[in-house]
Design a protein around this motif. Structure first.
Motif, PDB file in Angstrom:
ATOM      1  N   VAL A  62       0.819  -1.197   0.000  1.00  0.00           N
ATOM      2  CA  VAL A  62       0.000   0.000   0.000  1.00  0.00           C
ATOM      3  C   VAL A  62       0.854   1.248   0.000  1.00  0.00           C
ATOM      4  CG1 VAL A  62      -1.667   1.306   1.357  1.00  0.00           C
ATOM      5  CG2 VAL A  62      -1.960  -1.136   1.067  1.00  0.00           C
ATOM      6  N   THR A  63       1.964   1.235   0.740  1.00  0.00           N
ATOM      7  CA  THR A  63       2.853   2.386   0.776  1.00  0.00           C
ATOM      8  C   THR A  63       3.383   2.701  -0.615  1.00  0.00           C
ATOM      9  OG1 THR A  63       3.484   1.841   3.037  1.00  0.00           O
ATOM     10  CG2 THR A  63       4.924   3.339   1.822  1.00  0.00           C
ATOM     11  N   THR A  64       3.761   1.667  -1.328  1.00  0.00           N
ATOM     12  CA  THR A  64       4.271   1.859  -2.682  1.00  0.00           C
ATOM     13  C   THR A  64       3.212   2.477  -3.578  1.00  0.00           C
ATOM     14  OG1 THR A  64       5.718  -0.044  -2.422  1.00  0.00           O
ATOM     15  CG2 THR A  64       5.303   0.708  -4.658  1.00  0.00           C
ATOM     16  N   ARG A  65       1.965   1.942  -3.477  1.00  0.00           N
ATOM     17  CA  ARG A  65       0.893   2.481  -4.291  1.00  0.00           C
ATOM     18  C   ARG A  65       0.601   3.928  -3.910  1.00  0.00           C
ATOM     19  NH1 ARG A  65      -2.515  -0.685  -7.265  1.00  0.00           N
ATOM     20  NH2 ARG A  65      -2.068  -2.923  -7.298  1.00  0.00           N
ATOM     21  N   GLU A 118     -12.036  13.604   2.354  1.00  0.00           N
ATOM     22  CA  GLU A 118     -12.797  12.658   3.169  1.00  0.00           C
ATOM     23  C   GLU A 118     -13.276  11.482   2.312  1.00  0.00           C
ATOM     24  OE1 GLU A 118     -15.948  14.808   4.983  1.00  0.00           O
ATOM     25  OE2 GLU A 118     -14.651  15.881   6.400  1.00  0.00           O
ATOM     26  N   VAL A 119     -13.192  10.272   2.877  1.00  0.00           N
ATOM     27  CA  VAL A 119     -13.624   9.053   2.199  1.00  0.00           C
ATOM     28  C   VAL A 119     -14.551   8.286   3.144  1.00  0.00           C
ATOM     29  CG1 VAL A 119     -12.925   6.858   1.156  1.00  0.00           C
ATOM     30  CG2 VAL A 119     -11.483   8.894   0.877  1.00  0.00           C
ATOM     31  N   SER A 120     -15.707   7.870   2.632  1.00  0.00           N
ATOM     32  CA  SER A 120     -16.615   7.035   3.420  1.00  0.00           C
ATOM     33  C   SER A 120     -17.112   5.893   2.542  1.00  0.00           C
ATOM     34  CB  SER A 120     -17.798   7.856   3.948  1.00  0.00           C
ATOM     35  OG  SER A 120     -18.595   8.329   2.877  1.00  0.00           O
ATOM     36  N   PHE A 121     -17.283   4.739   3.139  1.00  0.00           N
ATOM     37  CA  PHE A 121     -17.817   3.591   2.420  1.00  0.00           C
ATOM     38  C   PHE A 121     -18.342   2.580   3.426  1.00  0.00           C
ATOM     39  CE2 PHE A 121     -13.260   3.109   2.947  1.00  0.00           C
ATOM     40  CZ  PHE A 121     -13.106   1.841   3.484  1.00  0.00           C
ATOM     41  N   VAL A 144      -6.734   2.814   3.661  1.00  0.00           N
ATOM     42  CA  VAL A 144      -7.246   3.992   2.967  1.00  0.00           C
ATOM     43  C   VAL A 144      -6.611   5.259   3.537  1.00  0.00           C
ATOM     44  CG1 VAL A 144      -9.305   5.343   2.441  1.00  0.00           C
ATOM     45  CG2 VAL A 144      -9.400   2.853   2.362  1.00  0.00           C
ATOM     46  N   ALA A 145      -6.411   5.291   4.857  1.00  0.00           N
ATOM     47  CA  ALA A 145      -5.810   6.473   5.487  1.00  0.00           C
ATOM     48  C   ALA A 145      -4.369   6.696   5.048  1.00  0.00           C
ATOM     49  CB  ALA A 145      -5.875   6.342   7.010  1.00  0.00           C
ATOM     50  N   MET A 146      -3.717   5.654   4.528  1.00  0.00           N
ATOM     51  CA  MET A 146      -2.327   5.793   4.080  1.00  0.00           C
ATOM     52  C   MET A 146      -2.212   6.539   2.757  1.00  0.00           C
ATOM     53  SD  MET A 146      -0.790   2.049   5.077  1.00  0.00           S
ATOM     54  CE  MET A 146       0.831   2.438   4.428  1.00  0.00           C
ATOM     55  N   LYS A 152      -9.546  11.965   6.265  1.00  0.00           N
ATOM     56  CA  LYS A 152     -10.525  11.368   7.164  1.00  0.00           C
ATOM     57  C   LYS A 152     -11.173  10.173   6.480  1.00  0.00           C
ATOM     58  CE  LYS A 152     -14.705  12.396   9.883  1.00  0.00           C
ATOM     59  NZ  LYS A 152     -15.716  13.420  10.211  1.00  0.00           N
ATOM     60  N   VAL A 153     -11.318   9.064   7.232  1.00  0.00           N
ATOM     61  CA  VAL A 153     -11.934   7.843   6.705  1.00  0.00           C
ATOM     62  C   VAL A 153     -13.086   7.432   7.621  1.00  0.00           C
ATOM     63  CG1 VAL A 153     -11.573   5.447   5.996  1.00  0.00           C
ATOM     64  CG2 VAL A 153      -9.693   7.091   5.806  1.00  0.00           C
ATOM     65  N   ASN A 154     -14.218   7.121   7.012  1.00  0.00           N
ATOM     66  CA  ASN A 154     -15.366   6.656   7.778  1.00  0.00           C
ATOM     67  C   ASN A 154     -15.835   5.327   7.177  1.00  0.00           C
ATOM     68  OD1 ASN A 154     -17.577   6.479   9.482  1.00  0.00           O
ATOM     69  ND2 ASN A 154     -18.880   7.693   8.122  1.00  0.00           N
TER      70      ASN A 154
END
Length: 534
Positions: A62-65, A118-121, A144-146, A152-154
């Motif tokens: 994920v860090t690479t992406r 902000e991302v929510s799912f 997702v927070a990375m 912000k992630v919900n």
């Protein structure tokens, strides 16, 4: 005998097999030469509780992406942002099926505010009893927070509505039950009811909606093992249905709650009573209905297995050889009825004293069942006075002592049942499908690694019902030329764990058992086209 013609198929060879079921519709090998065939199978939505695979490698991936995503939120488009979120979530794999959760369809209601970052799912699991749903929620938040532009992630968690794989063929009372699990021993006195009740309350403790059906009319155990406030079943006069009683959130139906104690009646009457109690009860939406099967392999057991689409069975035994002999009969019965046995529980297996472990009834009965019949999981229950006392007191042991050794064993059994039911549902729902791109029926029978393709006309011509074959003379009524070569199925639905129901354009509904499909003439050498070049 005419040869099969399939002008819409290419690079395909018909593989003939010998079988009396095919009634003369097998043809010799024949190759077809046409341009191209696209035999890619559309991805199926996998069912199963979600666990994380490759958790150690997720962070680095994920860090690479994330490093490749531009940090300036002002230039992140909605399309790019959505792709970034789905890309990192796709690193989380369902280990049972080897498919990421995005492809499985678990990610719902994805909303992105690019200005605020902000991302929510919503993550919609197939069962609320997922044993690692908290860990899954945590990891989804983390990956997702990375992403550099996310501030912000919900994440919200939910579960799919309860529904059987094949609701069309079920009585109304069973049409909102996802999984029906039989707990059986075929031998009285081995603790089958104890296992059934404690398993049900374990599943309820994992977050599932659960019901228990006590199928023993001659000697119902449920009224002794639980103590609901209302100990009598009620009738809904308008719907003429039965309203289950409840105890600690689990719905209960037993002949013992009918106010008539134990039944004294003949077998056919008992089968009718069980059928009525089970199919006319208002179960509502349930994730799991646990059926406490009566001992034996007679009319009552066969009626239950044929009326109710059992998802799986759990077999209970004790260490004695005599118990194994009777349990083996039950396993064979389930095998003939295509009901998978997913676990063996060996009750009263041992006790500990003076720093040693003792086996007063011997050892090996449970292991013998596992080895002889290939059942994948074995669980040992110790001899515990509290386990027996809880059954007599009206409070299940897993409720009375949720942190004890017995509760831990049932927790492991509950996880096993959740996982295996999810696998079975996924296998059954995708066992037989129609690939319109190549006009072929794809078959992958549950518990088999073999996958093959059938021509739709071959399947239709090999129908074994009375409409196609005279039941008295065996004469073939359906003629080869009656079925057009370009016929296509309109719908395919599972029928339990043993067959599928296929609806054809002329309105005919064909029941095709897996065993019969495996004997039919197959399409082989179905070639995938080369991937398109960018």
């Amino acid at each position: 005998m005419q040869l099969l013609q399939a002008p819409s198929l290419s690079n395909i060879t018909l593989l003939s097999t010998t079988s009396s079921l095919n009634r003369g519709f097998l043809s010799p090998k024949k190759s077809f030469d046409i341009s191209t065939v696209n035999c890619s199978i559309s991805s199926q939505r996998h069912e199963g509780f979600v666990r994380l695979l490759r958790s150690q490698s997720i962070s680095s991936t994920v860090t690479t992406r994330a490093a490749s995503v531009k940090a300036d939120a002002s230039i992140v488009s909605i399309g790019t942002a959505e792709n970034d979120v789905l890309a990192v979530l796709s690193q989380i794999i369902d280990p049972d099926f080897g498919t990421d959760i995005v492809s499985c369809g678990f990610v719902k209601d994805l909303h992105i505010n690019e200005t605020l970052g902000e991302v929510s799912f919503r993550l919609e699991l197939t069962t609320p009893a997922c044993p690692i749903k908290d860990m899954f929620e945590q990891k989804a938040n983390e990956v997702v927070a990375m992403l550099p532009w996310v501030k912000k992630v919900n994440v919200t968690m939910s579960a799919q509505p309860a529904r059987p794989v094949f609701e069309g063929q079920l009585p109304i009372g069973l049409q909102t039950i996802s999984n029906i699990v039989a707990v059986s021993s075929c031998k009285g006195g081995v603790g089958k009811s104890t296992v059934a009740v404690n398993l049900a309350y374990t599943l309820a403790g994992m977050g599932a909606r659960v019901g228990i059906f006590d199928a023993d009319v001659y000697g119902p155990s449920l009224p002794t093992m639980v103590s609901p406030e209302n100990c009598l079943l009620e009738m809904n006069p308008e719907k003429r249905s039965i309203i289950p009683t409840e105890y600690l959130g689990v719905k209960l139906v037993s002949f013992g709650f009918a106010g008539q104690g134990r039944a004294i009646m003949r077998g056919p009457m008992v089968s009718g009573v069980i059928n009525q109690l089970l199919t006319t009860s208002e179960w509502g939406e349930l994730d799991y209905l646990v059926i406490d099967m009566p001992p034996g392999t007679g009319d009552i057991q066969l009626t239950l297995c044929q009326v109710v689409p059992l998802t799986a069975a759990v077999v209970v035994t004790t260490p004695q050889k005599l118990a194994f002999i009777d349990v083996a009969k039950g396993v064979r019965m389930f095998s003939k009825l295509k009901v998978p046995c997913v676990a063996v529980v060996e009750n009263m297996s041992h006790f500990d004293a003076d720093g040693k472990r003792y086996y007063p009834f011997g050892r090996g009965s449970g292991s013998q069942v596992v080895q002889q019949f290939g059942i994948p999981h074995l669980f040992d229950l110790p001899i515990r006075p509290t386990l027996s006392a809880s059954g007599d007191s009206g409070m299940p042991e897993v409720v009375a002592d949720p942190q004890g050794e017995v509760a831990r064993t049932f927790q492991e059994l509950g996880v096993c049942v959740v996982q295996q039911c999810a696998k079975i549902r996924q296998q059954v729902s995708t066992a037989v499908t129609y690939d319109k791109s190549i006009k072929a029926i794809r078959v992958k029978v549950p518990d088999s690694d073999e996958e093959f393709f059938l021509h739709p006309a071959t399947v239709r011509r090999n129908d074994q019902s009375a409409q196609s074959i005279d039941e008295w003379t065996g004469e073939q009524k359906l003629q080869y030329t009656d079925i057009p070569e370009d016929i296509e199925p309109e719908d395919i639905w599972p029928m339990g764990n043993y067959a599928v129901s296929i609806t054809w354009p002329d309105g005919f509904i064909q029941i095709a058992p897996y065993d019969q499909l495996q004997t039919m003439e197959r399409l082989v050498h179905v070639c995938k086209p080369a991937p398109a070049q960018d």
